[in-house]
Write a protein that holds these residues in place. Structure first.
Motif, PDB file in Angstrom:
ATOM      1  N   GLY A  74      57.580  45.791  96.355  1.00  0.00           N
ATOM      2  CA  GLY A  74      56.170  45.483  96.593  1.00  0.00           C
ATOM      3  C   GLY A  74      56.078  44.052  97.089  1.00  0.00           C
ATOM      4  O   GLY A  74      56.994  43.237  96.841  1.00  0.00           O
ATOM      5  N   SER A  75      55.021  43.729  97.845  1.00  0.00           N
ATOM      6  CA  SER A  75      54.900  42.331  98.260  1.00  0.00           C
ATOM      7  C   SER A  75      54.581  41.453  97.054  1.00  0.00           C
ATOM      8  O   SER A  75      54.766  40.245  97.084  1.00  0.00           O
ATOM      9  N   ASP A  76      54.145  42.069  95.958  1.00  0.00           N
ATOM     10  CA  ASP A  76      54.012  41.336  94.686  1.00  0.00           C
ATOM     11  C   ASP A  76      55.301  40.572  94.367  1.00  0.00           C
ATOM     12  O   ASP A  76      55.262  39.436  93.902  1.00  0.00           O
ATOM     13  N   PHE A  94      43.473  37.499  95.431  1.00  0.00           N
ATOM     14  CA  PHE A  94      44.469  38.325  94.758  1.00  0.00           C
ATOM     15  C   PHE A  94      45.047  37.569  93.565  1.00  0.00           C
ATOM     16  O   PHE A  94      45.596  36.471  93.723  1.00  0.00           O
ATOM     17  N   TYR A 132      48.736  35.449  92.927  1.00  0.00           N
ATOM     18  CA  TYR A 132      49.100  34.105  93.403  1.00  0.00           C
ATOM     19  C   TYR A 132      49.054  33.141  92.218  1.00  0.00           C
ATOM     20  O   TYR A 132      50.010  32.431  91.917  1.00  0.00           O
ATOM     21  N   CYS A 151      44.431  34.925 101.834  1.00  0.00           N
ATOM     22  CA  CYS A 151      44.489  36.383 101.778  1.00  0.00           C
ATOM     23  C   CYS A 151      43.534  36.906 102.841  1.00  0.00           C
ATOM     24  O   CYS A 151      42.330  36.695 102.759  1.00  0.00           O
ATOM     25  N   ASN A 189      41.349  40.248  99.321  1.00  0.00           N
ATOM     26  CA  ASN A 189      41.105  41.157  98.213  1.00  0.00           C
ATOM     27  C   ASN A 189      40.607  40.271  97.070  1.00  0.00           C
ATOM     28  O   ASN A 189      41.310  39.322  96.737  1.00  0.00           O
ATOM     29  N   ASP A 229      48.555  36.403 103.440  1.00  0.00           N
ATOM     30  CA  ASP A 229      48.773  37.755 102.918  1.00  0.00           C
ATOM     31  C   ASP A 229      47.957  38.741 103.752  1.00  0.00           C
ATOM     32  O   ASP A 229      46.727  38.752 103.691  1.00  0.00           O
ATOM     33  N   ALA A 252      48.001  42.168 103.663  1.00  0.00           N
ATOM     34  CA  ALA A 252      48.200  43.508 103.082  1.00  0.00           C
ATOM     35  C   ALA A 252      47.320  44.567 103.752  1.00  0.00           C
ATOM     36  O   ALA A 252      47.678  45.741 103.782  1.00  0.00           O
ATOM     37  N   TYR A 253      46.167  44.144 104.294  1.00  0.00           N
ATOM     38  CA  TYR A 253      45.219  45.110 104.880  1.00  0.00           C
ATOM     39  C   TYR A 253      45.068  44.951 106.396  1.00  0.00           C
ATOM     40  O   TYR A 253      44.107  45.453 106.982  1.00  0.00           O
ATOM     41  N   THR A 281      52.681  44.861 103.393  1.00  0.00           N
ATOM     42  CA  THR A 281      53.085  45.826 102.380  1.00  0.00           C
ATOM     43  C   THR A 281      53.075  47.258 102.909  1.00  0.00           C
ATOM     44  O   THR A 281      52.355  47.564 103.870  1.00  0.00           O
ATOM     45  N   SER A 304      52.297  49.531 100.653  1.00  0.00           N
ATOM     46  CA  SER A 304      51.500  50.174  99.599  1.00  0.00           C
ATOM     47  C   SER A 304      50.127  50.621 100.062  1.00  0.00           C
ATOM     48  O   SER A 304      49.506  51.448  99.411  1.00  0.00           O
ATOM     49  N   LYS A 305      49.621  50.050 101.125  1.00  0.00           N
ATOM     50  CA  LYS A 305      48.242  50.316 101.482  1.00  0.00           C
ATOM     51  C   LYS A 305      48.196  51.366 102.596  1.00  0.00           C
ATOM     52  O   LYS A 305      48.354  52.527 102.315  1.00  0.00           O
ATOM     53  N   ARG A 354      56.881  51.211  95.633  1.00  0.00           N
ATOM     54  CA  ARG A 354      57.067  49.765  95.518  1.00  0.00           C
ATOM     55  C   ARG A 354      57.946  49.178  96.628  1.00  0.00           C
ATOM     56  O   ARG A 354      59.157  49.009  96.461  1.00  0.00           O
TER      57      ARG A 354
HETATM   58  C1  LIG Z   1      47.816  45.468  97.196  1.00  0.00           C
HETATM   59  C2  LIG Z   1      48.035  44.063  97.586  1.00  0.00           C
HETATM   60  C3  LIG Z   1      49.305  43.484  97.663  1.00  0.00           C
HETATM   61  C4  LIG Z   1      50.547  44.113  97.307  1.00  0.00           C
HETATM   62  O1  LIG Z   1      50.937  45.090  96.911  1.00  0.00           O
HETATM   63  P1  LIG Z   1      52.383  45.624  96.657  1.00  0.00           P
HETATM   64  O2  LIG Z   1      52.070  46.992  96.200  1.00  0.00           O
HETATM   65  O3  LIG Z   1      53.004  44.767  95.611  1.00  0.00           O
HETATM   66  O4  LIG Z   1      53.112  45.545  97.965  1.00  0.00           O
HETATM   67  C5  LIG Z   1      49.444  42.189  98.069  1.00  0.00           C
HETATM   68  N1  LIG Z   1      48.385  41.464  98.400  1.00  0.00           N
HETATM   69  C6  LIG Z   1      47.152  41.970  98.350  1.00  0.00           C
HETATM   70  C7  LIG Z   1      46.027  41.125  98.751  1.00  0.00           C
HETATM   71  C8  LIG Z   1      46.926  43.273  97.938  1.00  0.00           C
HETATM   72  O5  LIG Z   1      45.691  43.740  97.856  1.00  0.00           O
END
Ligand SMILES: *Cc1c(COP(=O)(O)O)cnc(C)c1O
Length: 367
Positions: free
Chosen positions: A92-94, A118, A121, A161, A165, A192, A194-195, A222, A224-225, A233
């Motif tokens: 995950g990018s987490d 998010f 961070y 971000c 988010n 970031d 992610a979207y 990521t 994940s989205k 992950r």
């Molecule tokens: C969902 C999300 C991520 C990361 O998600 P991972 O499932 O860990 O890849 C990262 N940054 C933002 C802003 C998100 O909303």
């Protein structure tokens, strides 16, 4: 009570509030199926190629994965037209966020970020003994001018971000470019995205191509989205190879599992699925925004696959109404918004169910 003292950084920290399980909610509300509109997953699922890949590679689960995740790195290198040594693949990018803090935050270092963004961070910066310097959003949007002013001798990194988010808002293209240009070279800029795939505005800056010019820039993406792989992950960062090399020192050897890697390769190859998801999301987003406005609500202008809808304290009972109707949204209070909900844009049926509850709470328009 344990008599062993944890690190002082953990004092007063609250674990991320994971929502109640869907199974429990179904029982409690007597609902057969919930529309999950709480975590910004892709309601259209994932590419059919992913299921094929998982079946094909399931016979290899007894083997350790490739610690370099070479296959997905090569695929991403081609997709982004960037050299392979610029990629760090994470669980995950987490995980990439955690590695950035792990590799760069010394005790007392500051990280500048929005006050409503998010949460990982801040958590990761605090865990490493750093300080989070939070800058209020302006009308729900990153205030890049104020973030720039918040930079001090102690600043080690800044987080943007984009889309943000939980607000769904983006920063202007030129504004972000000027911001990146203004940050001294000894400070990391983490954008970031992610979207990113959901954005339709022409005033949006994708920053991967800026890494050539700005060696202190790290871009997060990521699977994940929009790619629909949240449960597996896998996410990644793109950055100067010197930064990538530091993050790799801090990462676990086998951080990304084989099925996640092969699923990501398959998902990346199906850009048709990605564009169809983005197009559906766009039309549903427009529809939801216009219906919310008609019902007297004022959602923030979103470029993502979710909307943030500010609420009045007196509307708190709306959450119970959603649950009774089999809809799970994310309730949150943010600086500047004492109550609000973040709702993931679903498939048509889910959105109509959401709007039925919204319309039962419609506010008389004051003209
Ligand atoms: C969902 C999300 C991520 C990361 O998600 P991972 O499932 O860990 O890849 C990262 N940054 C933002 C802003 C998100 O909303």
């Amino acid at each position: 009570m344990s008599r062993i003292n944890p690190r002082k950084e953990l004092e007063g920290m609250i674990p991320y509030q994971v929502g109640e399980s869907l199974e429990e909610l179904k029982k409690r509300y007597g609902v057969a199926e919930f529309y999950k509109m709480s975590d910004n997953e892709n309601p259209y699922g994932t590419s059919p190629l992913v299921k094929e890949a998982i079946q094909k590679y399931s016979s290899l689960v007894h083997l350790y994965p490739d610690g370099n995740s070479s296959l997905i790195v090569n695929a991403l290198s081609e997709y982004h037209q960037q050299p392979v040594d610029r990629f760090v693949i994470g669980n995950g990018s987490d995980e990439v966020i955690r590695l950035i803090a792990r590799a760069y935050i010394n005790s007392g270092d500051e990280a500048v970020m929005a006050d409503a963004t998010f949460p990982r961070y801040q958590t990761n910066v605090l865990l490493e003994g750093g300080r989070a310097v939070t800058v209020p959003l302006k009308n729900g949007i990153h205030d890049l001018g104020a973030m720039q002013e918040a930079i001090t001798e102690s600043t080690k990194m800044v987080f943007v971000c984009n889309p943000n988010n939980p607000t769904g808002t983006i920063t202007g293209k030129l504004e972000l470019y000027k911001f990146i240009d203004s940050i001294p070279e000894n400070i990391l800029i983490i954008v970031d995205e992610a979207y990113a795939e959901y954005v339709t505005s022409i005033d949006y800056l994708e920053t991967v191509q800026l890494i050539d010019k700005y060696p202190n820039l790290v871009v997060l993406r990521t699977f994940s989205k929009i790619y629909g792989l949240a449960g597996l992950r896998i996410g990644y960062g793109v950055m100067h190879p010197d930064i990538a090399a530091e993050l790799k020192k801090a990462k676990d050897v086998f951080n990304v599992n084989h099925l996640a890697e092969m699923a990501a390769v398959a998902a990346l190859s199906d850009q048709k699925f990605v564009s169809a998801s983005a197009a559906n999301n766009h039309s549903e987003r427009e529809h939801l925004i216009s219906e919310l406005h008609s019902a007297g609500f004022a959602p923030l202008p979103s470029e993502a696959n979710f909307l943030f809808v500010p609420l009045a304290k007196s509307q708190e009972s709306i959450f119970e109404a959603f649950l009774k109707s089999g809809i799970l949204v994310k309730m949150m209070s943010l600086p500047g918004f004492s109550l609000g909900m973040r709702v993931t844009i679903g498939q048509k049926e889910a959105n109509e169910a959401f709007l039925r509850v919204i319309n039962s709470f419609a506010i008389e328009r004051v003209v």
